[in-house]
Design an enzyme around this catalytic site. Structure first.
Site, PDB file in Angstrom:
ATOM      1  N   SER A 172       0.806  -1.218   0.000  1.00  0.00           N
ATOM      2  CA  SER A 172       0.000   0.000   0.000  1.00  0.00           C
ATOM      3  C   SER A 172       0.845   1.277   0.000  1.00  0.00           C
ATOM      4  O   SER A 172       0.352   2.345  -0.355  1.00  0.00           O
ATOM      5  CB  SER A 172      -0.934   0.000   1.204  1.00  0.00           C
ATOM      6  N   ASP A 190      -2.269   5.982  12.058  1.00  0.00           N
ATOM      7  CA  ASP A 190      -1.516   5.511  10.892  1.00  0.00           C
ATOM      8  C   ASP A 190      -0.213   6.310  10.785  1.00  0.00           C
ATOM      9  O   ASP A 190      -0.206   7.451  10.321  1.00  0.00           O
ATOM     10  CB  ASP A 190      -2.372   5.680   9.622  1.00  0.00           C
ATOM     11  N   HIS A 216       1.606   5.051   6.443  1.00  0.00           N
ATOM     12  CA  HIS A 216       1.301   5.684   5.158  1.00  0.00           C
ATOM     13  C   HIS A 216       1.592   7.178   5.235  1.00  0.00           C
ATOM     14  O   HIS A 216       2.011   7.678   6.277  1.00  0.00           O
ATOM     15  CB  HIS A 216      -0.165   5.431   4.795  1.00  0.00           C
TER      16      HIS A 216
END
Ligand SMILES: *[C@@H]1O[C@H](CO)[C@@H](O)[C@H](O)[C@H]1NC(C)=O
Ligand SMILES: *[C@@H]1O[C@H](CO)[C@@H](O)[C@H](O)[C@H]1NC(C)=O
Ligand SMILES: *[C@@H]1O[C@H](CO)[C@@H](O)[C@H](O)[C@H]1NC(C)=O
Ligand SMILES: *[C@@H]1O[C@H](CO)[C@@H](O)[C@H](O)[C@H]1NC(C)=O
Ligand SMILES: *[C@@H]1O[C@H](CO)[C@@H](O)[C@H](O)[C@H]1NC(C)=O
Ligand SMILES: *[C@@H]1O[C@H](CO)[C@@H](O)[C@H](O)[C@H]1NC(C)=O
Ligand SMILES: *[C@@H]1O[C@H](CO)[C@@H](O)[C@H](O)[C@H]1NC(C)=O
Ligand SMILES: *[C@@H]1O[C@H](CO)[C@@H](O)[C@H](O)[C@H]1NC(C)=O
Ligand SMILES: *[C@@H]1O[C@H](CO)[C@@H](O)[C@H](O)[C@H]1NC(C)=O
Length: 541
Positions: free
Chosen positions: A277, A515, A518
């Site tokens: 990702s 998070d 990312h």
């Protein structure tokens, strides 16, 4: 009688005789001076790391030594550390035909011309002096003389050849003039070359983040592609400075991303990201950056008619005006995620000896950007118990480093076997750092408080995965460019979504999980793409 006559003292003969003596003397003088001055030059090429020899220039070894400084085969340069191993930087940006090799060709042609013209000895004396003069003027870094210089010289010299035929008397003077003029030209050209050298030697991984108000390159309004997970701005993040940092290498400048130019570079091609990702993060960033050159967003469409979601699938967008696609394929490990019977149950395994089954979809790409990293630190992969599979064998226990190396080797041999290096350029992006503080991703680790890049690098060490990747790449037949973004991203603790990877109404459901892996968009992956762009620009034929 005839014999006696031939010994008689005719004025023409005397002229010829004295001319021969004179020119021999001049030649000897120049040659001696040249030898003396040229001796230290022999060491310079080594100093410049231009010590390839050119045996086929054999008969004039001294010329070869002098020329070594100019004659490196740049297409084979193998730089080690830079983020982008940009190998064709000897070529100028505008490809006007400069280049080390051509200079040699030029000079070879020149010497042939001279030999044909019958002025061998003296002519060489002149050239040696001249070259030595240039080199002398140029300090070691200045030693590279671009080819256009030699083209100019060639003209001058052709002219001088005629003059030499016309008058032998003024020759030395004539020569001096030529030396002077071409030296000036060379001075100018040398300075151009220095800049190119600087870029070539520039370690892009060493630098700092510079606050730049002219960034970001796009906004959430100009880019319809930003996925919720990366759209920190829409999710309520209030500080905006994280969008405005630009990576500035210590020793050179990276050109600002030009979407039009990038689209021209990939016109008619497939630009494909394959990986986890984080690569999707970079792919979305690329799409957004390219939108800057598109006036009508309807001219860009999803080739599979899918919404960008976090689900597994194909992500491919076509830029109609450039007939190119920008695609992303999910592959957490690059090798095949499988299932096998272990005891009574079928359990997930990782076939470290088999490429991801989706590989046929990436194979035809023109530019491929791979990555794999994060999934190798998940519990199952790390533990390595009954998880790694080769053929029918399931390893009861395998060290993750060994497994990673085997998997990457599988990937490498697939590339070497299946990728046509004349069609496809291959990049491997190094691992991107996470910044969880006070815990792991699932145990309260956080990064939300960070609104400024770190002043010091965060990590405790350079990741072993990158070292393994680098080692595997070096064994490959195919040229793979290692996009080394790890260290520069380590400063960017401020670049993660933290709690802003979700809309506020969903945040309560997430148990305060932040998070810190990312990256917000616009943000850090834009810089990775600027480096990718920089590399593609420099490689352009
Ligand atoms: C010069 O060439 C030799 C052998 O070809 C090599 O071992 C050495 O590393 C080279 N030196 C540099 C500075 O490139
Ligand atoms: C330079 O390298 C290219 C590609 O490997 C090769 O084709 C060419 O012959 C080389 N030139 C010299 C002068 O070594
Ligand atoms: C990547 O860059 C970092 C920082 O300059 C450096 O320490 C590391 O050795 C580089 N890695 C490779 C494989 O070149
Ligand atoms: C390209 O080279 C030409 C001739 O040397 C020069 O005039 C021009 O400024 C260069 N263009 C760029 C963009 O460097
Ligand atoms: C050497 O220089 C002379 C003029 O000085 C020129 O005519 C000749 O072509 C040059 N020869 C070589 C080998 O460069
Ligand atoms: C971007 O590239 C295009 C095409 O090469 C060029 O026409 C344009 O001037 C460039 N824009 C900037 C801001 O450099
Ligand atoms: C992905 O694209 C291929 C064709 O390129 C198609 O056959 C396949 O069904 C697609 N898969 C998904 C999940 O959309
Ligand atoms: C994997 O094994 C090697 C040597 O067998 C060892 O040096 C390394 O520390 C091990 N790595 C892990 C993560 O256990
Ligand atoms: C880094 O340094 C700057 C100025 O030197 C300072 O304003 C900033 O707070 C520092 N950041 C951190 C995270 O220490």
């Amino acid at each position: 009688m005839e014999r006696q006559r031939s010994f008689s003292f005719k004025p023409t003969r005397f002229l010829v005789f004295s001319f021969t003596i004179c020119s021999s003397f001049i030649f000897l003088t120049f040659f001696t001076i040249w030898i003396i001055k040229a001796t230290p030059l022999v060491r310079q090429p080594t100093h410049l790391q231009f010590n390839r020899s050119y045996p086929n220039l054999g008969p004039r070894p001294i010329t070869v030594l002098t020329l070594t400084g100019f004659s490196r085969n740049f297409t084979k340069v193998d730089l080690k550390n830079p983020i982008l191993i940009a190998q064709d930087l000897s070529r100028p940006w505008n490809s006007s035909g400069f280049g080390g090799i051509s200079l040699i060709e030029g000079i070879q042609k020149k010497s042939e011309a001279v030999e044909d013209g019958g002025f061998k000895g003296d002519a060489f004396g002149g050239n040696f002096t001249e070259m030595q003069e240039n080199v002398h003027k140029a300090s070691p870094e200045k030693i590279e003389v671009p080819i256009s210089g030699s083209k100019e010289e060639k003209k001058t010299r052709a002219g001088s050849l005629e003059k030499i035929e016309a008058s032998t008397v003024d020759r030395t003077e004539e020569k001096k003039k030529i030396i002077a003029t071409s030296s000036e030209k060379i001075e100018v050209l040398i300075s151009k070359k220095i800049e190119q050298r600087k870029v070539k030697d520039c370690d892009l991984t060493k630098g700092s983040w510079v606050f730049d108000e002219s960034y970001p390159l796009y906004t959430k309004n100009s880019c319809p592609f930003i996925d919720e997970g990366f759209d920190c701005d829409s999710n309520g993040r209030l500080d905006k400075n994280y969008m405005k940092w630009r990576w500035q290498p210590n020793d050179c400048d990276i050109p600002r991303f030009n979407a039009t130019k990038m689209l021209e570079l990939i016109k008619g091609k497939r630009l494909v990201f394959v990986g986890d990702s984080i690569n999707r993060n970079q792919w979305e960033s690329m799409l957004c950056m390219l939108m800057g050159a598109i006036r009508d967003p309807k001219r860009v469409y999803e080739t599979h008619g899918r919404k960008i979601t976090k689900e597994k699938g194909n992500y491919s967008f076509k830029f109609m005006d450039y007939q190119c696609t920008v695609e992303y394929y999910v592959s957490h490990f690059l090798v095949h995620e499988s299932k096998a019977r272990i005891g009574q149950k079928r359990k997930p395994t990782l076939r470290i000896d088999a490429i991801d089954h989706g590989s046929s979809r990436w194979r035809g790409a023109d530019i491929l950007i791979f990555n794999t990293a994060h999934w190798w630190s998940h519990y199952k992969t790390k533990a390595g118990v009954n998880y790694y599979q080769e053929g029918n064998q399931i390893h009861p226990q395998l060290n993750v480093s060994m497994a990673f190396r085997k998997a990457l080797t599988t990937w490498a041999s697939w590339v070497d076997k299946r990728i046509n290096p004349r069609k496809t350029q291959i990049f491997f992006r190094s691992s991107a750092p996470s910044h969880f503080r006070g815990g792991q991703w699932n145990s309260g680790g956080h990064c939300m408080e960070a609104a400024h890049p770190l002043n010091k690098s965060f990590s405790s060490g350079y990741p072993e995965k990158n070292i393994i990747t680098d080692e595997v790449i070096k064994q490959m037949k195919t040229r793979v460019t290692f996009l080394n973004i790890t260290s520069l991203s380590e400063y960017r603790i401020d670049g993660h979504p933290s709690i802003f990877g979700r809309k506020s109404d969903k945040r309560q459901l997430s148990n305060n999980i932040q998070d810190c892996s990312h990256w917000c968009l616009p943000g850090v992956p834009d810089s990775w793409n600027e480096l990718l762009y920089f590399n593609l620009l420099n490689r352009r034929e």
